[in-house]
Design an enzyme around this catalytic site. Structure first.
Site, PDB file in Angstrom:
ATOM      1  N   ASN A  35       0.860  -1.184   0.000  1.00  0.00           N
ATOM      2  CA  ASN A  35       0.000   0.000   0.000  1.00  0.00           C
ATOM      3  C   ASN A  35       0.901   1.241   0.000  1.00  0.00           C
ATOM      4  OD1 ASN A  35      -1.400   2.285   1.088  1.00  0.00           O
ATOM      5  ND2 ASN A  35      -3.080   0.919   1.632  1.00  0.00           N
ATOM      6  N   HIS A  93       1.044   6.179   1.866  1.00  0.00           N
ATOM      7  CA  HIS A  93       1.841   7.069   2.716  1.00  0.00           C
ATOM      8  C   HIS A  93       2.930   7.801   1.942  1.00  0.00           C
ATOM      9  CE1 HIS A  93      -0.277   6.387   6.372  1.00  0.00           C
ATOM     10  NE2 HIS A  93      -0.324   5.100   6.070  1.00  0.00           N
ATOM     11  N   HIS A  96      -5.607   3.666  -1.747  1.00  0.00           N
ATOM     12  CA  HIS A  96      -6.934   4.032  -1.245  1.00  0.00           C
ATOM     13  C   HIS A  96      -7.236   5.434  -1.753  1.00  0.00           C
ATOM     14  CE1 HIS A  96      -9.705   4.467   2.564  1.00  0.00           C
ATOM     15  NE2 HIS A  96     -10.337   4.739   1.428  1.00  0.00           N
ATOM     16  N   ARG A 146      -9.331   8.235  -1.310  1.00  0.00           N
ATOM     17  CA  ARG A 146     -10.294   8.687  -0.301  1.00  0.00           C
ATOM     18  C   ARG A 146     -11.154   9.811  -0.857  1.00  0.00           C
ATOM     19  NH1 ARG A 146      -8.903   6.917   5.197  1.00  0.00           N
ATOM     20  NH2 ARG A 146     -10.593   8.306   5.807  1.00  0.00           N
ATOM     21  N   ARG A 175      -6.984  13.005   0.469  1.00  0.00           N
ATOM     22  CA  ARG A 175      -5.928  13.510   1.345  1.00  0.00           C
ATOM     23  C   ARG A 175      -4.545  12.968   0.961  1.00  0.00           C
ATOM     24  NH1 ARG A 175      -7.331  10.458   6.977  1.00  0.00           N
ATOM     25  NH2 ARG A 175      -9.319  11.473   6.606  1.00  0.00           N
ATOM     26  N   GLU A 200      -8.628   0.455  -3.122  1.00  0.00           N
ATOM     27  CA  GLU A 200      -9.473   0.522  -1.919  1.00  0.00           C
ATOM     28  C   GLU A 200     -10.344   1.755  -2.032  1.00  0.00           C
ATOM     29  OE1 GLU A 200      -7.292   0.922   1.664  1.00  0.00           O
ATOM     30  OE2 GLU A 200      -6.247  -0.954   1.377  1.00  0.00           O
ATOM     31  N   THR A 214      -8.280   3.937   8.211  1.00  0.00           N
ATOM     32  CA  THR A 214      -9.477   3.112   8.296  1.00  0.00           C
ATOM     33  C   THR A 214      -9.543   2.488   9.687  1.00  0.00           C
ATOM     34  OG1 THR A 214      -8.999   2.597   6.003  1.00  0.00           O
ATOM     35  CG2 THR A 214     -10.775   1.356   7.040  1.00  0.00           C
ATOM     36  N   GLU A 255     -11.210  -9.134   2.907  1.00  0.00           N
ATOM     37  CA  GLU A 255      -9.932  -8.774   3.521  1.00  0.00           C
ATOM     38  C   GLU A 255     -10.187  -8.662   5.012  1.00  0.00           C
ATOM     39  OE1 GLU A 255      -7.483  -5.663   1.815  1.00  0.00           O
ATOM     40  OE2 GLU A 255      -6.630  -5.207   3.783  1.00  0.00           O
ATOM     41  N   HIS A 304      -3.809  -4.310   7.662  1.00  0.00           N
ATOM     42  CA  HIS A 304      -3.958  -3.150   8.546  1.00  0.00           C
ATOM     43  C   HIS A 304      -3.119  -3.336   9.809  1.00  0.00           C
ATOM     44  CE1 HIS A 304      -5.425   0.517  10.263  1.00  0.00           C
ATOM     45  NE2 HIS A 304      -5.964   0.782   9.098  1.00  0.00           N
TER      46      HIS A 304
HETATM   47  N1  PXP Z   1      -5.877  -2.855   4.160  1.00  0.00           N
HETATM   48  C1  PXP Z   1      -6.816  -1.882   4.241  1.00  0.00           C
HETATM   49  C2  PXP Z   1      -8.216  -2.197   3.863  1.00  0.00           C
HETATM   50  C3  PXP Z   1      -6.480  -0.584   4.642  1.00  0.00           C
HETATM   51  O1  PXP Z   1      -7.419   0.388   4.712  1.00  0.00           O
HETATM   52  C4  PXP Z   1      -5.116  -0.301   4.953  1.00  0.00           C
HETATM   53  C5  PXP Z   1      -4.718   1.091   5.347  1.00  0.00           C
HETATM   54  O2  PXP Z   1      -4.947   1.966   4.300  1.00  0.00           O
HETATM   55  C6  PXP Z   1      -4.178  -1.335   4.838  1.00  0.00           C
HETATM   56  C7  PXP Z   1      -4.591  -2.613   4.468  1.00  0.00           C
HETATM   57  C8  PXP Z   1      -2.726  -1.120   5.134  1.00  0.00           C
HETATM   58  O3  PXP Z   1      -2.563  -0.799   6.481  1.00  0.00           O
HETATM   59  P1  PXP Z   1      -1.165  -0.334   7.037  1.00  0.00           P
HETATM   60  O4  PXP Z   1      -0.810   0.961   6.360  1.00  0.00           O
HETATM   61  O5  PXP Z   1      -1.397  -0.188   8.501  1.00  0.00           O
HETATM   62  O6  PXP Z   1      -0.176  -1.410   6.685  1.00  0.00           O
END
Ligand code: PXP
Length: 248
Positions: free
Chosen positions: A7, A10, A43, A45, A49, A70, A101, A151, A190
């Site tokens: 992901n 960030h 994601h 959003r 953001r 996402e 999330t 998921e 997550h």
């Molecule tokens: N899966 C989902 C559905 C999420 O919303 C997120 C965070 O955006 C992640 C995985 C990844 O989480 P993390 O950044 O804490 O690894």
């Protein structure tokens, strides 16, 4: 063996902190793939953001592994998914005020509307995954929507104390088995980190882990020293090339 979805939200967060062009998550996705990512997750959003529409459009053209989008279950996002055609859509809950999330989607509460959206997306050839807590009622509701994937939210496991973690791991293990018995395929994510990922990756039947924050944090840790060295060299020994007019 579970595969790895990276992901990259960030990376976009750092760019948006200055509303500039770097770091650009699009070429970073290629680096993630070179490092072994089996898929790239973003994601988009509602408040934009971090990831922007332009990122998703370019990633659709450049990602060679799999692009997992996402998104919230809204008409705006559905239209974007239909246009972009990611390799998977993961439906997540979304609140504007949240930092990230916060919990799984309450599928049981909105089976009918989700069923309609899942059917429209899947009829368009886009597999749909639902992000839910490891809870049998939610899994049954997921099955009822016709989605093929879930998921599992690993946030509670990730935040649990050392004493609580085995029980949370057992919940994830049981939910994985229950989902598979219902005919659902299982991803998770997550809050997973270098310290807590292995027991989750080892769960029988777990197909893919989506991991973001810890990988971007680690990239800073392993990359900062050389980034500073490069800047140090430029500051110590600037080029006086006439083509570099402003330095003269
Ligand atoms: N899966 C989902 C559905 C999420 O919303 C997120 C965070 O955006 C992640 C995985 C990844 O989480 P993390 O950044 O804490 O690894």
């Amino acid at each position: 063996m579970a595969s790895l979805g990276v992901n990259i939200d960030h990376i976009a967060n750092v760019r948006q902190a200055r509303r500039t062009v770097e770091p650009d998550p699009v070429p970073m996705a290629l680096l993630a793939e070179l490092g072994g990512a089996d898929g790239i997750t973003v994601h988009l959003r509602e408040d934009r953001r971090h990831i922007q529409d332009r990122d998703v459009e370019l990633l659709r053209q450049t990602v060679r592994s799999r692009l997992n989008l996402e998104m919230a279950a809204t008409p705006e996002m559905e239209a974007i998914a239909m246009r972009i055609k990611p390799d998977m859509v993961t439906l997540v809950p979304e609140r504007r005020e949240e930092v990230t999330t916060e919990g799984g989607l309450n599928v049981a509460e909105q089976v009918q509307s989700l069923t309609d959206m899942v059917h429209r997306l899947q009829a368009d050839g886009i597999p749909v995954s639902l992000f839910v807590d490891p809870d049998i009622q939610q899994l049954q509701a997921c099955q009822a929507t016709g989605a093929r994937w879930v998921e599992l939210h690993t946030g509670t496991y990730a935040e649990a104390s050392w004493e609580q973690q085995p029980a949370e791991l057992a919940r994830l293990t049981e939910a994985t088995a229950q989902a598979r018995a219902l005919g659902l395929r299982v991803n998770a994510g997550h809050g997973l980190t270098y310290q807590n990922v292995e027991p989750v990756a080892a769960i029988e039947g777990m197909e893919e882990l989506n991991i973001g924050h810890t990988i971007v944090a680690r990239a800073l840790a392993v990359g900062l020293q050389s980034a500073v060295s490069e800047m140090r060299r430029l500051v110590e020994n600037p080029r006086r090339d006439p083509l570099f007019g402003r330095l003269n």
